[in-house]
Design a protein around this motif. Structure first.
Motif, PDB file in Angstrom:
ATOM      1  N   ARG A 159      -5.719   2.079   4.429  1.00 36.44           N
ATOM      2  CA  ARG A 159      -5.314   2.476   5.637  1.00 36.44           C
ATOM      3  C   ARG A 159      -6.351   3.191   6.413  1.00 36.44           C
ATOM      4  O   ARG A 159      -6.799   2.880   7.558  1.00 36.44           O
ATOM      5  CB  ARG A 159      -4.186   3.505   5.520  1.00 36.44           C
ATOM      6  N   ARG A 215      -9.382  -6.811   9.241  1.00 38.91           N
ATOM      7  CA  ARG A 215      -8.503  -6.626   8.017  1.00 38.91           C
ATOM      8  C   ARG A 215      -9.293  -5.628   7.145  1.00 38.91           C
ATOM      9  O   ARG A 215     -10.735  -5.771   6.945  1.00 38.91           O
ATOM     10  CB  ARG A 215      -8.238  -7.841   7.512  1.00 38.91           C
ATOM     11  N   SER A 222      -4.322  -3.392   8.819  1.00 35.87           N
ATOM     12  CA  SER A 222      -4.742  -3.852  10.099  1.00 35.87           C
ATOM     13  C   SER A 222      -4.816  -2.453  11.029  1.00 35.87           C
ATOM     14  O   SER A 222      -3.557  -2.070  11.184  1.00 35.87           O
ATOM     15  CB  SER A 222      -4.269  -4.925  10.726  1.00 35.87           C
ATOM     16  N   LEU A 223      -5.676  -1.821  11.352  1.00 38.40           N
ATOM     17  CA  LEU A 223      -5.699  -0.833  12.396  1.00 38.40           C
ATOM     18  C   LEU A 223      -5.090   0.423  11.893  1.00 38.40           C
ATOM     19  O   LEU A 223      -4.245   0.988  12.364  1.00 38.40           O
ATOM     20  CB  LEU A 223      -5.687  -1.229  13.623  1.00 38.40           C
ATOM     21  N   GLY A 224      -5.014   0.519  10.479  1.00 39.10           N
ATOM     22  CA  GLY A 224      -4.544   1.805  10.009  1.00 39.10           C
ATOM     23  C   GLY A 224      -3.030   1.580   9.606  1.00 39.10           C
ATOM     24  O   GLY A 224      -2.268   2.540   9.128  1.00 39.10           O
ATOM     25  N   ALA A 225      -2.419   0.310   9.856  1.00 37.79           N
ATOM     26  CA  ALA A 225      -0.984  -0.111   9.485  1.00 37.79           C
ATOM     27  C   ALA A 225      -0.885  -0.934   8.199  1.00 37.79           C
ATOM     28  O   ALA A 225      -1.954  -1.820   8.241  1.00 37.79           O
ATOM     29  CB  ALA A 225      -0.395  -0.470  10.690  1.00 37.79           C
ATOM     30  N   VAL A 226      -0.071  -0.792   7.468  1.00 36.11           N
ATOM     31  CA  VAL A 226       0.106  -1.805   6.381  1.00 36.11           C
ATOM     32  C   VAL A 226       0.586  -3.260   6.953  1.00 36.11           C
ATOM     33  O   VAL A 226       1.600  -3.441   7.475  1.00 36.11           O
ATOM     34  CB  VAL A 226       1.046  -1.355   5.382  1.00 36.11           C
TER      35      VAL A 226
END
Lengths: 554, 554
Positions: free
Chosen positions: A172, A188, A56-60
């Motif tokens: 990512r 997502r 989500s938004l570049g984060a795992v």
């Protein structure tokens, strides 16, 4: 890419050895006093490495990377003419089990031994139930229960596992695109891969080890308009391996388009009134249309037999889905063809050499000149089609049912976009309209749950919800001069198999979609249907909170 | 051999999770104002890293995941209304599947501030909307229904707490355990009559962040590990006989060593085979000696659940002890407390230890029974008549809202009896009652209790190993397949004596707020009369074919 080692003789494989050993014991030694022994036994083992990363938004958000081994056993009692399968009962003779990892032959057999034992006992009771219930019915269906297999042995080369480390940068990067789209409320991106072997063995001589390899990248996003209406949509990329995925640029563009289109959706007006007339299904909407409407009409495995009224066998009493279109019935206009060939394009993730029952996959001409010629069949025959044609796909109610693999819809006379426009306008004129409707995206039905609406309806809780129709993300009304008005808040009516006979025109290029469980590819041309109802159907509305997204402050 | 690797982050280090939670909490409470704004907003973020190994029949059945499987779950509590009456108040007469389940939110595993904040913002919006809707229903329900039996407020005050403890480590070296668990699983499986068996090693490192609009900010770590052995067989009468042995620890270094576990595996297998041949118990009423851990579970089921505070204001509950405060419910030599502040009992770790409950209230020792007199309840922040404040027992698993629950329930006595003396007392009591034998229950697998008004207000403690102790001096006889049943007040009146051998039962308890770790500590307990009923019986035949074995099936 899956490496098919053509012509490789079947070599010893510990999983297949264990399956054959336990199935062999089942038909040779398994019996209870006063009961029939099994006449055949079947097993499938999915020996997979599954890796998955969700961002989500570049984060795992989550990550997994692990092997698994799951098996199904089906023991048949009675005879091929009448066995316990495909009857509405809790005891269908099919049992699932997990298997140990590693190659120890005795340990591998252990769980199969218990599953076969359970399956045999279930099958005996299931057959007794079926026979007793059928005795109460005057006249019977003499269609056999099963078509025995012919000997097939082959083991392909196991593909290398695809690990999460390879998938994580993809997920990512694509998910970070939504950082630039504060109008997207929720997003997502997942990247998952499944590699390994699908083993199939039975006591008729089938011993198949089919390599499997699939990579799926999926982005899902949701927006909320100022009036509270929500819309979720997705974009999916499917390939056999990471190298087969579209380029990073193409995937970025796809996700960017998803975000941009959804943000634009927020400010679209709602469809002001119902529209009845021709609809052009373009791009992704066309294969979704054919998948939802046509494919079920070509799946030939008979529905489960139900006990007759008055029987004491408990059933859920679900509505029966309409059966397949009979052979020689018209499905499409003259000149149209529908084929399904799981072997034509080995690079497709939907391709296979052997189906889930170990039967060689075959090209099937399902519709010729618009008329139904064949059905998608497994080893469970129908009155019309007494043999399998290598399309045993989805496991359901203890048996495999015929299903699509790589289905292509080929129109009679492909038209240019300009001609499609003209044909649609001409059809619209007969409805007194100076415009026609265009649907570019049909949303996958399950995405409705992502709209943030009520999750716990009683019907959903008890699994009684019927199939949901796909809904258009937007509807465009296009005039003669090409001007268009775009609306949200619409649903489609009159979208059934009869509507496919009323095709006004079809385009030259074919768009492909993939569907999962089981993985299928459907390719179809842009298609103008003569009469479709586009109904006013505003989305559930729940006004946004006064607190703006943190992305707005960014 | 096994230890949580790497040490913990320091409390003063930057904490992106805490920052994100605080930022969104501040932003939301600052922005949302007015009558339908939450008067209380709380976040609970649970980060779990799970490690697991499973072996069956000498082989690994689950893969080794060196980094474990990590997830973060956010629970949001939004209360609309006022502490006296708010949106969490029971809506009487309403039909709902399970009001305690709400949609927890997975959060990013990376400490990415923006990704965290957007997910928190989304979850907050959902919970606030839900709370507003529910508040309308509560207000209507209060008008329509008669006055509440217990007019207590819905939410009690709690002191502001700021305590940021070092994070639990997120690494566990499982590799060293692979040969141990595979070897143990081979020992368990080493008999033709052991049908299923497995050895599991599980570890969880949990970090919990709690932030509330009252200014509380807590970060607390927890580590837990379990080694467990299980085996089952089917007796000739169809009964599934299964045994389970485990040890829970906070520090994996405290797990039993390999030699000890080898002994466990051999004993468990031998016990299982002996149990398989043991006679099935019959219905019985007479003296029963519950040995250590069995006595602890007995108190948990009979008393513990019924003194959970929230049940006293639920008008569907039995309120067995609501009016018993200050009254004698047990003999004067019995004391019972529930004390989550204790990490261990005489060197043995206790599962129910924590510093703060899930409502951010410091753990406290709650006196339940003193000298046989009932003193009070386990309290969350939901007040009841006469008990206005929490005593730190508001507990929940992720995705559930906290209610009052047990933690470490500890039974002690001022008159301890040696075990042999209890045995003599058991025989004497059996003779006095004219029974041919008394029962010793050595081991139990758990239990359940019904605390409501519709069904009998009864308990069931599931015995595993029990012995008939004959009054005529015959050797003790093992029996299987029995449960201990009864109703709470009568059962407690029958407590005759307690031993000098406190034992610890560590496990997980399931109730409205999910599965939470807890412990029961008790010495052996002699009951004058307890009822025994037959356990449910299966009717499946044992496997028909012999178990697969190397060099030929056994």
């Amino acid at each position: 890419m899956i490496a098919w080692t053509i012509g490789l003789a079947w070599a010893s494989d510990p999983v297949l050895d264990a399956m054959q050993a336990e199935l062999g014991r089942a038909v040779e030694d398994l019996s209870l006093e006063g009961a029939d022994p099994p006449y055949t036994a079947f097993s499938r083992v999915m020996d997979r490495w599954t890796a998955s990363v969700e961002c989500s938004l570049g984060a795992v958000l989550s990550r997994s990377d692990e092997p698994s081994r799951h098996g199904r056993v089906l023991v048949r009692v009675g005879s091929p003419e009448l066995d316990q399968t495909n009857f509405e009962t809790w005891k269908d003779g099919a049992v699932s089990t997990s298997l140990v990892l590693g190659e120890d032959p005795v340990a591998l057999r252990h769980d199969l031994w218990l599953a076969v034992d359970d399956a045999y006992k279930e099958a005996l009771e299931g057959l007794a139930e079926k026979q007793a219930a059928l005795q109460r019915r005057a006249g019977g269906d003499d269609v056999p229960s099963y078509v025995p297999a012919t000997r097939q042995t082959w083991t392909g080369e196991r593909p290398e596992p695809i690990h999460a480390d390879l998938l994580e940068p993809i997920a990512r990067e694509l998910s970070a695109i939504f950082l630039e789209h504060p109008g997207v409320e929720f997003s997502r991106v997942s990247a998952s891969a499944t590699t390994g072997m699908r083993y199939v063995a039975d006591t008729d001589g089938v011993a198949i080890g089919e390599p499997i390899s699939t990579v799926i990248v999926r982005a899902i996003a949701r927006v909320r308009a100022d009036d509270g209406g929500t819309m979720a949509d997705s974009v999916v990329f499917v390939a056999s391996d990471p190298a087969g995925l579209p380029s990073a640029e193409v995937m970025r563009a796809g996700v960017e388009a998803l975000a941009t289109d959804l943000e634009a959706w927020r400010t679209l007006p709602e469809l002001p009134e119902e529209y009845v007339g021709p609809v052009l299904f373009r791009g992704q909407a066309a294969p979704v249309l054919f998948h939802e409407v046509l494919v079920p009409a070509l799946m030939g495995t008979p529905a489960k037999e139900k006990p007759p009224k008055g029987s004491r066998v408990f059933t859920m009493g679900n509505e029966e889905a309409p059966g397949p279109l009979s052979p020689r019935r018209r499905a499409l206009p003259p000149g149209w063809t529908v084929v399904d060939d799981p072997t034509a394009d080995p690079s497709s993730p939907a391709a296979y050499r052997y189906d889930s029952e170990g039967e060689p996959g075959r090209r099937v001409e399902l519709v010729v000149d618009g008329v139904v010629r064949e059905h998608l069949m497994s080893r469970t025959p129908s009155r019309a089609f007494p043999a399998t044609n290598g399309h045993a796909r989805a496991f359901d109610d203890g048996i495999y049912r015929g299903g699509a693999a790589d289905l292509e819809v080929i129109p009679a006379r492909p038209s240019s976009d300009r001609k499609l426009h003209k044909a649609a306008l001409k059809a619209a004129a007969s409805y007194g309209l100076d415009h026609y409707a265009v649907v570019d995206r049909l949303r996958e039905p399950w995405l409705a749950d992502w709209d943030g609406g009520a999750m716990f309806t009683a019907a959903a809780w008890f699994g009684l919800e019927g199939p949901k129709a796909p809904t258009p993300v937007t509807v465009r009304l296009v005039g003669a001069d090409g001007t268009e008005r775009v609306y949200r808040g619409a649903s489609l009516g009159g979208l059934d198999r009869r509507s496919l006979k009323e095709v006004e025109a079809a385009g030259a290029t074919r768009t492909a979609i993939f569907t999962s469980d089981p993985l299928q590819r459907v390719r179809a041309p842009d298609t103008v249907l003569a009469e479709i109802v586009v109904a006013v159907d505003p989305p559930d509305a729940e006004p946004p909170l006064a607190v703006p997204s943190p992305l707005v402050e960014r | 051999m096994l230890a949580w690797l790497a040490l913990a982050a320091q409390a003063e280090e930057p904490d992106a999770v805490m920052d994100a939670l605080r930022t969104e909490l501040d932003r939301t409470t600052r922005t949302l104002q007015g009558e339908d704004a939450p008067y209380f907003l709380g976040y609970r973020l649970t980060e779990s890293t799970r490690f697991g190994l499973e072996a069956r029949y000498g082989q690994l059945a689950e893969p080794v995941e060196p980094e474990g499987r990590r997830n973060r779950q956010l629970d949001v509590v939004a209360r609309v209304g006022s502490p006296h009456r708010d949106s969490t108040h029971a809506v009487r007469g309403a039909f709902s599947f399970d009001p305690n389940i709400h949609l927890g939110k997975p959060l990013p595993l990376d400490d990415d501030p923006m990704a965290l904040r957007v997910e928190i913002w989304n979850a907050t919006g959902k919970e606030v909307r839900d709370a507003r809707e529910r508040w309308q229903r509560v207000k209507a329900n209060q008008v329509v229904m008669v006055a509440d039996e217990d007019p207590s407020a819905d939410f009690s005050d709690a002191d502001r707490v700021v305590d940021l403890r070092p994070l639990a480590a997120r690494a566990l070296d499982l590799q060293a355990w692979v040969p141990v668990v595979t070897e143990l699983s081979g020992i368990l499986d080493d008999d033709p009559q052991v049908h299923r068996s497995a050895v599991m090693l599980d570890g969880v490192a949990t970090n919990t962040w709690i932030v509330t609009s009252e200014g509380t900010a807590i970060r607390q770590p927890r580590t837990w590990a379990r080694v467990a052995l299980q085996a089952s067989t089917r007796a000739e009468d169809g009964t599934m006989v299964q045994l389970y042995r485990w040890k829970d620890v906070a520090d994996p270094a405290d797990l039993p060593d390999a030699d000890t576990l080898r002994g466990w595996a051999t004993d468990l297998r031998d016990d299982l085979l002996e149990m398989r041949e043991a006679p099935s118990g019959d219905a019985y009423s007479g003296p029963v000696l519950l040995e250590g851990s069995a006595a602890g579970v007995f108190v948990h089921e009979v008393l513990g659940h019924r003194v959970e505070g929230h049940r006293q204001k639920d008008e569907d509950e039995g309120h067995t002890f609501r009016d018993k405060v200050g009254q004698r419910i047990l003999p004067p030599f019995v004391d019972i407390v529930d004390d989550p502040t204790l990490a261990e009992w005489e060197g043995l770790p206790l599962n129910g230890h924590y510093a703060y409950d899930e409502e951010g209230v410091p753990a406290q020792r709650a006196v339940l029974v003193e000298d046989g007199v009932f003193r009070g309840f386990l309290m969350s922040r939901s007040p009841i008549e006469g008990f206005a404040e929490s005593n730190g027992h508001g507990r929940a698993q992720p995705w559930r809202q906290p209610v009052s629950r047990m933690a470490n329930t500890i039974v002690s006595t001022s008159e301890p009896h040696p075990r042999e003396e209890l045995r003599r007392m058991l025989i004497a009591e059996a003779k006095r009652q004219g029974r041919p034998f008394g029962l010793i229950v050595e081991d139990i697998e758990g239990g359940f209790t019904l605390t409501g008004r519709i069904y009998p207000n009864a308990f069931n403690v599931r015995a595993v190993t029990a012995w008939r102790v004959y009054t005529d001096g015959r050797p003790d006889e093992r029996v299987r397949n029995i449960d201990l049943v009864g109703t709470p007040l009568i059962a407690l009146q029958n407590v005759m004596a307690l031993g000098d051998d406190p034992a610890v039962f560590n496990g997980f308890c399931g109730a409205e707020s999910g599965s939470v770790p807890n412990a029961a500590v008790s010495p052996s307990m002699l009951l004058r009369t307890l009822e025994v009923q037959k356990k449910e019986k299966d009717s499946e035949r044992p496997p028909i074919l012999p178990k697969p074995a190397e060099g030929g099936d056994t």
